[in-house]
Design a protein around this motif. Structure first.
Motif, PDB file in Angstrom:
ATOM      1  N   GLY A   4       0.750  -1.667  -0.108  1.00 38.67           N
ATOM      2  CA  GLY A   4      -0.192  -0.409  -0.136  1.00 38.67           C
ATOM      3  C   GLY A   4       1.072   1.370   0.303  1.00 38.67           C
ATOM      4  O   GLY A   4       2.612   1.281   0.013  1.00 38.67           O
ATOM      5  N   ARG A   5       0.067   2.737   0.550  1.00 29.75           N
ATOM      6  CA  ARG A   5       1.050   2.839  -0.241  1.00 29.75           C
ATOM      7  C   ARG A   5       1.761   3.952   1.729  1.00 29.75           C
ATOM      8  O   ARG A   5       1.163   3.161   2.516  1.00 29.75           O
ATOM      9  CB  ARG A   5      -0.748   4.865   0.031  1.00 29.75           C
ATOM     10  CG  ARG A   5      -0.176   6.059  -0.518  1.00 29.75           C
ATOM     11  CD  ARG A   5      -0.250   6.441  -1.496  1.00 29.75           C
ATOM     12  NE  ARG A   5       0.973   7.482  -1.382  1.00 29.75           N
ATOM     13  CZ  ARG A   5       1.252   8.389  -2.006  1.00 29.75           C
ATOM     14  NH1 ARG A   5       2.476   7.954  -2.833  1.00 29.75           N
ATOM     15  NH2 ARG A   5       2.040   9.620  -2.171  1.00 29.75           N
ATOM     16  N   LEU A   6       2.893   4.588   0.871  1.00 29.41           N
ATOM     17  CA  LEU A   6       3.709   4.345   2.212  1.00 29.41           C
ATOM     18  C   LEU A   6       4.014   5.891   3.228  1.00 29.41           C
ATOM     19  O   LEU A   6       3.849   6.915   3.012  1.00 29.41           O
ATOM     20  CB  LEU A   6       5.488   4.112   2.290  1.00 29.41           C
ATOM     21  CG  LEU A   6       5.752   2.949   1.392  1.00 29.41           C
ATOM     22  CD1 LEU A   6       6.896   2.921   1.350  1.00 29.41           C
ATOM     23  CD2 LEU A   6       5.324   1.780   2.164  1.00 29.41           C
ATOM     24  N   GLU A   7       3.078   6.144   3.860  1.00 29.48           N
ATOM     25  CA  GLU A   7       2.043   6.562   4.727  1.00 29.48           C
ATOM     26  C   GLU A   7       2.371   6.896   6.277  1.00 29.48           C
ATOM     27  O   GLU A   7       1.558   5.615   6.790  1.00 29.48           O
ATOM     28  CB  GLU A   7       0.382   7.858   4.489  1.00 29.48           C
ATOM     29  CG  GLU A   7       0.665   7.974   2.169  1.00 29.48           C
ATOM     30  CD  GLU A   7      -0.640   8.627   2.362  1.00 29.48           C
ATOM     31  OE1 GLU A   7      -1.464   7.953   2.573  1.00 29.48           O
ATOM     32  OE2 GLU A   7      -0.594   8.922   1.156  1.00 29.48           O
ATOM     33  N   ALA A   8       1.732   8.049   6.968  1.00 26.26           N
ATOM     34  CA  ALA A   8       2.174   7.470   8.318  1.00 26.26           C
ATOM     35  C   ALA A   8       0.371   7.218   8.633  1.00 26.26           C
ATOM     36  O   ALA A   8       0.938   6.144  10.000  1.00 26.26           O
ATOM     37  CB  ALA A   8       2.135   8.799   9.222  1.00 26.26           C
ATOM     38  N   SER A   9      -0.369   7.620   8.375  1.00 29.12           N
ATOM     39  CA  SER A   9      -2.172   7.117   8.849  1.00 29.12           C
ATOM     40  C   SER A   9      -2.035   5.557   7.992  1.00 29.12           C
ATOM     41  O   SER A   9      -3.121   5.002   8.393  1.00 29.12           O
ATOM     42  CB  SER A   9      -3.002   7.744   7.812  1.00 29.12           C
ATOM     43  OG  SER A   9      -2.652   7.302   6.333  1.00 29.12           O
ATOM     44  N   GLN A  10      -0.771   4.935   7.604  1.00 27.35           N
ATOM     45  CA  GLN A  10      -1.139   3.598   6.942  1.00 27.35           C
ATOM     46  C   GLN A  10      -1.043   2.780   8.367  1.00 27.35           C
ATOM     47  O   GLN A  10      -0.771   1.242   8.413  1.00 27.35           O
ATOM     48  CB  GLN A  10      -0.759   3.177   6.234  1.00 27.35           C
ATOM     49  CG  GLN A  10      -0.670   4.205   4.910  1.00 27.35           C
ATOM     50  CD  GLN A  10      -2.259   3.413   4.307  1.00 27.35           C
ATOM     51  OE1 GLN A  10      -3.015   2.572   4.464  1.00 27.35           O
ATOM     52  NE2 GLN A  10      -3.080   4.958   4.449  1.00 27.35           N
ATOM     53  N   GLY A  11      -0.207   3.025   9.806  1.00 29.83           N
ATOM     54  CA  GLY A  11       0.188   2.473  10.819  1.00 29.83           C
ATOM     55  C   GLY A  11       1.694   2.311  10.964  1.00 29.83           C
ATOM     56  O   GLY A  11       1.857   0.844  10.941  1.00 29.83           O
ATOM     57  N   GLY A  37       5.659   6.430  -0.988  1.00 27.29           N
ATOM     58  CA  GLY A  37       5.077   7.963  -0.368  1.00 27.29           C
ATOM     59  C   GLY A  37       5.502   8.280   0.250  1.00 27.29           C
ATOM     60  O   GLY A  37       7.317   7.753   0.154  1.00 27.29           O
ATOM     61  N   PRO A  38       5.810   9.317   0.637  1.00 25.79           N
ATOM     62  CA  PRO A  38       6.363  10.391   1.442  1.00 25.79           C
ATOM     63  C   PRO A  38       6.620   9.819   3.029  1.00 25.79           C
ATOM     64  O   PRO A  38       7.703  10.247   3.415  1.00 25.79           O
ATOM     65  CB  PRO A  38       5.087  11.536   1.510  1.00 25.79           C
ATOM     66  CG  PRO A  38       3.774  10.583   1.881  1.00 25.79           C
ATOM     67  CD  PRO A  38       3.982   9.913   0.800  1.00 25.79           C
ATOM     68  N   TYR A  39       6.098   8.359   3.451  1.00 26.10           N
ATOM     69  CA  TYR A  39       6.836   8.139   4.036  1.00 26.10           C
ATOM     70  C   TYR A  39       8.017   7.219   4.654  1.00 26.10           C
ATOM     71  O   TYR A  39       9.079   6.786   5.727  1.00 26.10           O
ATOM     72  CB  TYR A  39       6.173   7.613   5.315  1.00 26.10           C
ATOM     73  CG  TYR A  39       5.924   7.351   6.686  1.00 26.10           C
ATOM     74  CD1 TYR A  39       5.880   8.784   7.771  1.00 26.10           C
ATOM     75  CD2 TYR A  39       5.955   6.534   7.104  1.00 26.10           C
ATOM     76  CE1 TYR A  39       6.288   8.706   9.052  1.00 26.10           C
ATOM     77  CE2 TYR A  39       6.088   6.501   9.238  1.00 26.10           C
ATOM     78  CZ  TYR A  39       6.175   7.557   9.601  1.00 26.10           C
ATOM     79  OH  TYR A  39       6.232   7.473  11.463  1.00 26.10           O
ATOM     80  N   GLN A  40       8.761   6.987   2.963  1.00 24.63           N
ATOM     81  CA  GLN A  40       9.531   6.081   3.106  1.00 24.63           C
ATOM     82  C   GLN A  40      10.649   6.269   3.054  1.00 24.63           C
ATOM     83  O   GLN A  40      11.875   5.340   4.372  1.00 24.63           O
ATOM     84  CB  GLN A  40       9.840   6.177   1.431  1.00 24.63           C
ATOM     85  CG  GLN A  40      10.665   4.566   1.172  1.00 24.63           C
ATOM     86  CD  GLN A  40      10.757   4.741  -0.736  1.00 24.63           C
ATOM     87  OE1 GLN A  40       9.576   4.839  -1.617  1.00 24.63           O
ATOM     88  NE2 GLN A  40      11.356   4.321  -1.154  1.00 24.63           N
ATOM     89  N   ALA A  41      11.207   7.719   3.326  1.00 26.21           N
ATOM     90  CA  ALA A  41      12.547   8.123   4.202  1.00 26.21           C
ATOM     91  C   ALA A  41      12.845   7.923   5.889  1.00 26.21           C
ATOM     92  O   ALA A  41      13.836   7.177   6.117  1.00 26.21           O
ATOM     93  CB  ALA A  41      13.100   9.493   4.374  1.00 26.21           C
ATOM     94  N   GLU A  42      11.360   8.333   6.214  1.00 27.60           N
ATOM     95  CA  GLU A  42      11.107   8.122   7.693  1.00 27.60           C
ATOM     96  C   GLU A  42      10.960   6.912   8.286  1.00 27.60           C
ATOM     97  O   GLU A  42      11.905   5.638   9.421  1.00 27.60           O
ATOM     98  CB  GLU A  42       9.622   8.372   8.159  1.00 27.60           C
ATOM     99  CG  GLU A  42       9.071   8.118   9.982  1.00 27.60           C
ATOM    100  CD  GLU A  42       9.991   8.793  10.371  1.00 27.60           C
ATOM    101  OE1 GLU A  42      10.774   8.031  12.127  1.00 27.60           O
ATOM    102  OE2 GLU A  42      11.266   8.687  10.114  1.00 27.60           O
ATOM    103  N   LEU A  43      10.785   5.185   7.167  1.00 25.29           N
ATOM    104  CA  LEU A  43      10.455   4.297   7.036  1.00 25.29           C
ATOM    105  C   LEU A  43      12.407   3.888   7.742  1.00 25.29           C
ATOM    106  O   LEU A  43      12.712   2.884   8.088  1.00 25.29           O
ATOM    107  CB  LEU A  43       9.691   3.503   5.829  1.00 25.29           C
ATOM    108  CG  LEU A  43       8.557   3.547   6.356  1.00 25.29           C
ATOM    109  CD1 LEU A  43       7.877   2.743   5.586  1.00 25.29           C
ATOM    110  CD2 LEU A  43       7.620   2.728   7.587  1.00 25.29           C
ATOM    111  N   HIS A  44      13.269   3.758   6.197  1.00 25.27           N
ATOM    112  CA  HIS A  44      14.119   3.621   6.126  1.00 25.27           C
ATOM    113  C   HIS A  44      15.285   4.100   7.739  1.00 25.27           C
ATOM    114  O   HIS A  44      15.673   2.952   8.341  1.00 25.27           O
ATOM    115  CB  HIS A  44      14.763   4.404   5.606  1.00 25.27           C
ATOM    116  CG  HIS A  44      14.820   3.730   3.962  1.00 25.27           C
ATOM    117  ND1 HIS A  44      16.131   2.997   3.914  1.00 25.27           N
ATOM    118  CD2 HIS A  44      14.294   4.196   2.779  1.00 25.27           C
ATOM    119  CE1 HIS A  44      15.889   3.131   2.128  1.00 25.27           C
ATOM    120  NE2 HIS A  44      14.641   3.422   2.002  1.00 25.27           N
TER     121      HIS A  44
END
Length: 168
Positions: A4-11, A37-44
């Protein structure tokens, strides 16, 4: 597998927090995060901070997730709020057991089986649900089979076409 989309709201924060003890208990297990998605860098950053290199794979975008579903043991949809994710239905149709947040759409789609539902944001419950499916392959198989049957009987293209014909 998360797709799915890599966003903070996705849990995804919750998923990584739940995956940390899962990866310690099952070192051979891998979590694939398929999407962009925009959360990819944070996931890294979180993967680095949690020492999950090689145990969490950011797989990028896929036009079709069929091959990923074929390889997946469990599909995880930890969305915190809002509408349900169609990934739940895709996983059910593929016969893959699902762990998802207890949102109205997910509850409707999985009524009668196919998934373990957990309260959004409940990391211990998410961890426990993942562990349960990894520890109990018979349960995982039963959920996958039940989900496939429900997806085919209730949500297939043929069923939707039949319902539209009845409506007309």
């Amino acid at each position: 597998l998360y797709a799915g989309r890599l966003e903070a709201s996705q849990g995804l924060d919750d998923l990584l927090a739940a995956w940390e003890p899962t990866a310690q208990r099952w070192p051979q297990a891998r979590l694939w995060l398929a999407g962009e998605g925009p959360y990819q860098a944070e996931l890294h950053r979180q993967i680095d901070r949690r020492h999950l290199h090689g145990r969490v794979l950011l797989a990028g975008a896929f036009d079709q997730i069929d091959e990923l579903l074929t390889a997946a043991d469990v599909v995880v949809v930890p969305r915190r709020q809002g509408r349900g994710s169609s990934t739940v239905l895709e996983a059910m149709a593929a016969g893959v057991p699902v762990v998802a947040s207890d949102l109205p759409d997910h509850r409707h789609w999985t009524a009668g089986g196919g998934a373990l539902l957990v309260q959004p944001g409940d990391v211990p419950a998410l961890t426990a649900a993942l562990a349960r499916l990894l520890e109990e392959p018979d349960l995982a198989g039963e959920l996958g089979a039940t989900g496939r049957q429900r997806a085919e009987s209730q949500f297939s293209l043929a069923r939707m076409a039949q319902e539209h014909l009845q409506l007309f």
